[in-house]
Scaffold this motif. Structure first.
Motif, PDB file in Angstrom:
ATOM      1  N   PHE A 101       0.822  -1.207   0.000  1.00 44.36           N
ATOM      2  CA  PHE A 101       0.000   0.000   0.000  1.00 44.36           C
ATOM      3  C   PHE A 101       0.864   1.268   0.000  1.00 44.36           C
ATOM      4  O   PHE A 101       0.535   2.248  -0.652  1.00 44.36           O
ATOM      5  N   LEU A 102       1.975   1.172   0.721  1.00 42.38           N
ATOM      6  CA  LEU A 102       2.902   2.304   0.751  1.00 42.38           C
ATOM      7  C   LEU A 102       3.318   2.686  -0.672  1.00 42.38           C
ATOM      8  O   LEU A 102       3.303   3.854  -1.065  1.00 42.38           O
ATOM      9  N   PHE A 103       3.668   1.660  -1.461  1.00 39.67           N
ATOM     10  CA  PHE A 103       4.123   1.933  -2.815  1.00 39.67           C
ATOM     11  C   PHE A 103       2.974   2.331  -3.729  1.00 39.67           C
ATOM     12  O   PHE A 103       3.115   3.221  -4.558  1.00 39.67           O
ATOM     13  N   VAL A 104       1.822   1.667  -3.567  1.00 35.02           N
ATOM     14  CA  VAL A 104       0.669   2.037  -4.399  1.00 35.02           C
ATOM     15  C   VAL A 104       0.337   3.502  -4.187  1.00 35.02           C
ATOM     16  O   VAL A 104       0.190   4.271  -5.142  1.00 35.02           O
ATOM     17  N   TYR A 105       0.281   3.919  -2.919  1.00 31.28           N
ATOM     18  CA  TYR A 105      -0.077   5.313  -2.653  1.00 31.28           C
ATOM     19  C   TYR A 105       1.023   6.268  -3.087  1.00 31.28           C
ATOM     20  O   TYR A 105       0.751   7.309  -3.652  1.00 31.28           O
ATOM     21  N   SER A 106       2.297   5.890  -2.830  1.00 30.77           N
ATOM     22  CA  SER A 106       3.389   6.776  -3.244  1.00 30.77           C
ATOM     23  C   SER A 106       3.355   7.000  -4.746  1.00 30.77           C
ATOM     24  O   SER A 106       3.427   8.129  -5.221  1.00 30.77           O
ATOM     25  N   TYR A 107       3.247   5.881  -5.486  1.00 33.47           N
ATOM     26  CA  TYR A 107       3.279   6.011  -6.940  1.00 33.47           C
ATOM     27  C   TYR A 107       2.052   6.730  -7.474  1.00 33.47           C
ATOM     28  O   TYR A 107       2.155   7.552  -8.381  1.00 33.47           O
TER      29      TYR A 107
END
Lengths: 91, 484
Positions: free
Chosen positions: A79-85
């Motif tokens: 989720f961290l990466f999904v939201y960051s990207y």
């Protein structure tokens, strides 16, 4: 391992749990019991075999809990990466 | 552009690619492609939705922090995923599966003869053409042979195929002409530190002198190295020299452990790549120095890239202004960086005692896990040198045909766009192999299933740090190494 029977490979502070067969020191009784089963499975006594079975049960329970935590960590990272990207790429 | 700039800063070129990938050099479909790939590894299905047509039509920049975080994330996730592989049988199968190569003995015998002849021919060619050939690096066969064919191409073959250096090594062959007397006894504490010093010294020379672009200087270094090998072998014994003093043989020996083809007592065998790293004889000299050599290999790859960044210029400028010669500033940076890399790894090895928990002594832990770092160095090497190798190989071939009167501008290969992918992918691949080798080593060393996994916490932290450092270097703009 060639160095399991010598203390040269170890740096011991306090009381170590020792393997009755090869003398290798362990930080906990649980680890020693597991080691006896893994390394001396053919020579261990009935009682040790029983304790090994218990320790293995304990280990797989702990591993299950550990893997749940790993799944939690993986979801968090995902989720961290999904939201960051999505944040960066949509901006 | 001289071969020096192309050779010594092959690293720099890769950084330029990566800089482009990280959005520093304008529009880049490649960057988003890479990040989509990285995100695919991390996120699987959700990433695919994000990499869809809607996203890729826009021209958006990905900040460096996200580029770095993605790299670190891939390593962390790969560690978390390997924690699901806890079957001891499966893991030991990985490093114990061996397939003998048919006629391995004959292959080695003939490989030794042919390779030995080729190696000596190469050495003679370098010495002659280096002195008698044209002074321009891009036209001189000696320069192209050493940097393109040998240091880029042959080195890649040692970790991709197998270590052929013992068969080729012309220096060792020359040394073997003199009797092996080993008159001088080397004290035990010396260990492999001379090879560490030699490796750091060679890379420092490569950066601060013109050895990569001036054929005369290159010839001088090669000649000195040959004399040192012959004298060292005669004084200390060939095996002691090769094992404890010779940095070149040491590098190829370590890289060779990554490869699928391994030497046995009397032949050759096939193993799974990286599997042979789990049985490196760490106790052959002192554990500290064996670990030191692996760290040196990893650090010199990083150093090469670091000195061509604006960050290094900013750090070094005030020191050089105070009057310290630029060369010494580089030397100090080399030593400080090495101490830092070594310290971080040693500190992690100490932490393993509490994260396990285990009573295993820190030097033993460090020696057991240090070889797992070799694939990282190999990944960087491949990423740095593959584009350079492909580009310069035609020039090397053409100058080889007429080394003393080569064409004015030997041909170089224009590289296709996909080459920009090679750097970051091979860096990540090296780290992934390192995580896996370390994981399987932990199961060999520790008891049960949780202790091996927990023992890896400090190392995963260190590897994430190394990855971020490496990718940060790649994302920096490239400058010529300053002050020299």
């Amino acid at each position: 391992m060639t160095d399991t029977t010598t203390d040269a490979a170890f740096d011991i502070d306090g009381d170590a749990e020792r393997c009755p067969y090869c003398g290798r020191p362990f930080a906990t009784d649980h680890l020693r019991t597991l080691h006896v089963g893994e390394a001396h499975g053919e020579t261990m006594t009935e009682e040790e075999a029983e304790r090994y079975a218990d320790a293995e049960d304990q280990e797989s329970d702990d591993l299950f809990v550990f893997h749940l935590k790993v799944l939690g960590a993986l979801s968090f990272i995902m989720f961290l990466f999904v939201y960051s990207y999505s944040f960066v790429w949509s901006g | 552009m001289s071969v020096h700039r192309q050779g010594a800063t092959a690293v720099a070129r890769l950084r330029e690619y990566a800089g482009r990938l990280a959005g520093r050099y304008g529009p880049s479909t490649g960057r988003r492609g890479l990040l989509t790939l990285a995100a695919l590894v991390v996120l699987t299905a959700p990433a695919r939705a994000h990499g869809g047509p809607g996203i890729s039509s826009g021209n958006v920049d990905t900040p460096t922090w996200l580029f770095l975080m993605t790299g670190g994330g891939v390593i962390a996730v790969s560690f978390l995923l390997t924690s699901f592989v806890t079957d001891r049988e499966l893991i030991s199968d990985y490093h114990e599966r061996r397939v003998p190569v048919p006629n391995g003995e004959a292959v080695r015998r003939w490989g030794g003869r042919i390779g030995g002849a080729l190696g000596l021919l190469g050495l003679v060619a370098v010495l002659v053409v280096g002195v008698a050939g044209p002074p321009q690096a891009g036209r001189n066969f000696a320069v192209l042979f050493v940097w393109v064919v040998w240091w880029a191409g042959f080195t890649a073959s040692t970790y991709l195929v197998g270590n052929g250096w013992p068969a080729l090594d012309p220096f060792g062959r020359l040394a073997a002409l003199l009797p092996d007397r080993s008159g001088v006894d080397v004290p035990d504490w010396v260990g492999r530190w001379p090879a560490v010093a030699g490796l750091l010294l060679l890379v420092w020379l490569e950066v601060v002198t013109e050895v990569a672009s001036d054929p005369r200087q290159l010839t001088a270094v090669v000649a000195v190295y040959a004399v040192a090998t012959v004298a060292g072998g005669a004084l200390l014994g060939h095996e002691t020299w090769r094992r404890q003093f010779d940095p070149v043989a040491g590098v190829f020996d370590l890289y060779g452990r990554v490869a699928p083809i391994q030497r046995t007592d009397d032949g050759l065998e096939l193993v799974i790549p990286g599997a042979a790293l789990t049985e490196v004889e760490a106790g052959r000299t002192t554990r500290e120095s064996e670990v030191g050599f692996v760290i040196a290999l990893l650090w010199v790859t990083t150093f090469d890239g670091f000195v061509a960044t604006p960050t290094w210029q900013a750090i070094a400028a005030p020191i050089v202004r105070l009057g310290l010669p630029g060369e010494l500033a580089y030397f100090a940076a080399m030593l400080v960086g090495y101490a830092l890399f070594f310290g971080v790894f040693w500190g992690a090895s100490k932490r393993v005692r509490t994260s396990g928990p285990t009573y295993r002594a820190a030097p033993h832990v460090a020696a057991a896990f240090a070889p797992a770092l070799v694939p990282i160095a190999a990944g960087y090497h491949f990423g740095h040198y593959l584009p350079y190798l492909l580009q310069q190989l035609p020039a090397a071939a053409v100058t080889a045909a007429a080394p003393l009167s080569p064409p004015i501008t030997p041909p170089v290969l224009g590289l296709p766009g996909w080459i920009t992918w090679v750097g970051p992918i091979s860096v990540l691949a090296g780290h992934l192999l390192a995580v896996w080798v370390s994981h399987s080593r932990a199961f060999d060393l520790f008891t049960g299933k949780l202790q091996p996994i927990r023992s890896q916490y400090p190392y995963v932290f260190v590897m994430v740090l190394y990855t971020i450092t490496g990718l940060w270097l790649l994302a920096q703009p490239t400058i010529d190494a300053p002050f020299i």
